[in-house]
Design a protein around this motif. Structure first.
Motif, short mmCIF file in Angstrom:
data_model
loop_
_atom_site.label_atom_id
_atom_site.label_comp_id
_atom_site.label_asym_id
_atom_site.label_seq_id
_atom_site.Cartn_x
_atom_site.Cartn_y
_atom_site.Cartn_z
N THR A 343 0.85 -1.19 0.00
CA THR A 343 0.00 0.00 0.00
C THR A 343 0.88 1.24 0.00
OG1 THR A 343 -0.11 0.03 2.42
CG2 THR A 343 -1.86 -1.14 1.24
N VAL A 344 0.36 2.33 -0.55
CA VAL A 344 1.09 3.60 -0.62
C VAL A 344 0.45 4.58 0.35
CG1 VAL A 344 1.84 5.49 -2.08
CG2 VAL A 344 1.68 3.16 -3.03
N GLU A 345 1.22 5.02 1.32
CA GLU A 345 0.72 5.98 2.30
C GLU A 345 1.29 7.37 2.00
OE1 GLU A 345 1.22 7.15 7.04
OE2 GLU A 345 2.24 5.40 6.21
N HIS A 346 0.43 8.37 1.99
CA HIS A 346 0.85 9.76 1.81
C HIS A 346 1.11 10.35 3.19
CE1 HIS A 346 -0.30 10.12 -2.53
NE2 HIS A 346 -1.01 9.06 -2.19
N SER A 347 2.36 10.70 3.45
CA SER A 347 2.73 11.26 4.74
C SER A 347 3.32 12.65 4.54
CB SER A 347 3.75 10.35 5.44
OG SER A 347 5.02 10.46 4.81
N PRO A 348 3.46 13.42 5.62
CA PRO A 348 4.05 14.76 5.50
C PRO A 348 5.46 14.74 4.92
CG PRO A 348 2.94 14.52 7.61
CD PRO A 348 2.98 13.16 6.99
N ASN A 349 6.16 13.64 5.09
CA ASN A 349 7.55 13.55 4.62
C ASN A 349 7.68 12.83 3.29
OD1 ASN A 349 8.53 14.85 6.95
ND2 ASN A 349 8.44 12.92 8.10
N GLY A 350 6.57 12.61 2.59
CA GLY A 350 6.62 11.93 1.31
C GLY A 350 5.70 10.72 1.27
#
Length: 358
Positions: A343-350
């Motif tokens: 899965t691809v998680e969108h986080s504040p660091n990318g």
């Protein structure tokens, strides 16, 4: 073809000139706005006659494009006092005399090109490595998504991967490159008197004249040879000189072979590789064939402002086969999420790639 153009082409065909003289003449002709099909064909034949012609033309063309060509500006050449480049003054005077004697006065555009060619010859002469003292370290760098071609002081060419940095040090007796970030493909001009060194971490590559790729990865350094032979050796930590011949940590690679070195400098067993896959980045495409995901992520991050990282070593070992334009890395991530257990998680660091929960 008009008389003026025939005169210029006849001048260009004279073989008594050095490759640098001929290259400057061709650059002037090609930028004159008066080229013909016959002239362009002649240039192609000249370029293919010898590798030295290719390097001479690249160097001359680079100087030309860096000049500020302002319409109506008068170009002059002044004698240089340094005796070491006196033969270049002679070459300039010879070129200018030919231009004055042979070219009709009404051929203004070509005459201006010839004057600039004389300036070019002088500048190329000044830049020749056998006429200048040791130079300071020169840094070359590419930015995100940029494949950058650099002509080095000896005429060799370095093609930098995106987000890459090299530091060059050249002199009469030295040709050395330090790859501090990313990777580069080198096309080295043959010079038996001055071996060409590339250093990356604890790895040093030594060649005389060949084509090869050196890339830094988190796991170590990759060296791939497409033409000729290179020697790969370990540099002892904290010491600039390579280990001696008694060291087992060195290997010779031939065309079609590559090797990977560990962070401590140990060199792996050489293997064969597919040049089309390995060099595709030079044309803006990314080709992966059974490549570990962690290597894929490192590569695509060179093209992305928003970086990607992997959660977990096991996921990083997942094998990927794909082909895409370097500017379409987001499509690859979407395809991986749709077809692979991640899965691809969108986080504040990318973006973070996680193993899919079972």
């Amino acid at each position: 073809m008009g008389k003026d153009k025939r005169v210029l082409l006849n001048l260009l065909r004279q073989r008594n000139d050095s490759p640098e003289d001929q290259a400057a003449g061709w650059v002037a002709y090609l930028y004159s706005g008066e080229t013909t099909e016959e002239g362009r064909s002649g240039f192609s034949r000249w370029l293919g006659e010898a590798e030295v012609h290719v390097h001479a033309y690249r160097h001359a063309d680079l100087i030309w494009r860096n000049l500020s060509l302002i319409e109506g500006e008068k170009w002059t050449t002044r004698p240089i006092r340094n005796k070491s480049v006196g033969h270049w003054n002679s070459a300039v005077r010879k070129w200018k005399k030919r231009r004055t004697d042979a070219w009709p006065t009404r051929c203004r555009v070509l005459a201006a090109a010839g004057a600039i060619a004389a300036t070019l010859l002088l500048m190329v002469g000044i830049w020749r490595m056998d006429t200048i003292p040791p130079v300071e370290r020169q840094l070359y760098a590419s930015v995100i998504g940029q494949v950058k071609i650099v002509i080095l002081p000896d005429g060799s060419q370095a093609t930098l991967r995106p987000e890459s940095t090299i530091v060059a040090q050249f002199s009469k007796n030295l040709r050395r490159i330090e790859l501090t970030k990313g990777g580069a493909y080198f096309e080295v001009v043959h010079d038996a008197r001055r071996p060409f060194f590339v250093r990356a971490a604890l790895t040093q590559v030594r060649v005389v004249g060949t084509h090869f790729d050196v890339t830094r990865w988190r796991e170590g350094v990759a060296i791939s040879v497409t033409h000729g032979i290179v020697n790969v050796e370990r540099l002892p930590s904290g010491v600039g000189k390579p280990v001696g011949r008694e060291s087992p940590w060195q290997v010779r690679l031939a065309a079609g072979q590559q090797a990977f070195t560990k962070p401590d400098g140990r060199i792996g067993v050489p293997s064969h590789f597919d040049p089309l896959t390995e060099s595709s980045w030079q044309t803006g495409r990314l080709n992966f064939r059974d490549t570990p995901l962690n290597r894929v992520v490192q590569e695509i991050n060179r093209y992305r402002e928003v970086k990607v990282r992997i959660d977990g070593e096991a996921l990083g070992e997942m094998r990927v086969t794909a082909s895409m334009d370097g500017q379409e890395t987001s499509k690859l991530l979407s395809a991986l999420e749709a077809t692979r257990p991640l899965t691809v998680e969108h986080s504040p660091n990318g973006l973070v790639l996680h193993p899919e929960a079972r």
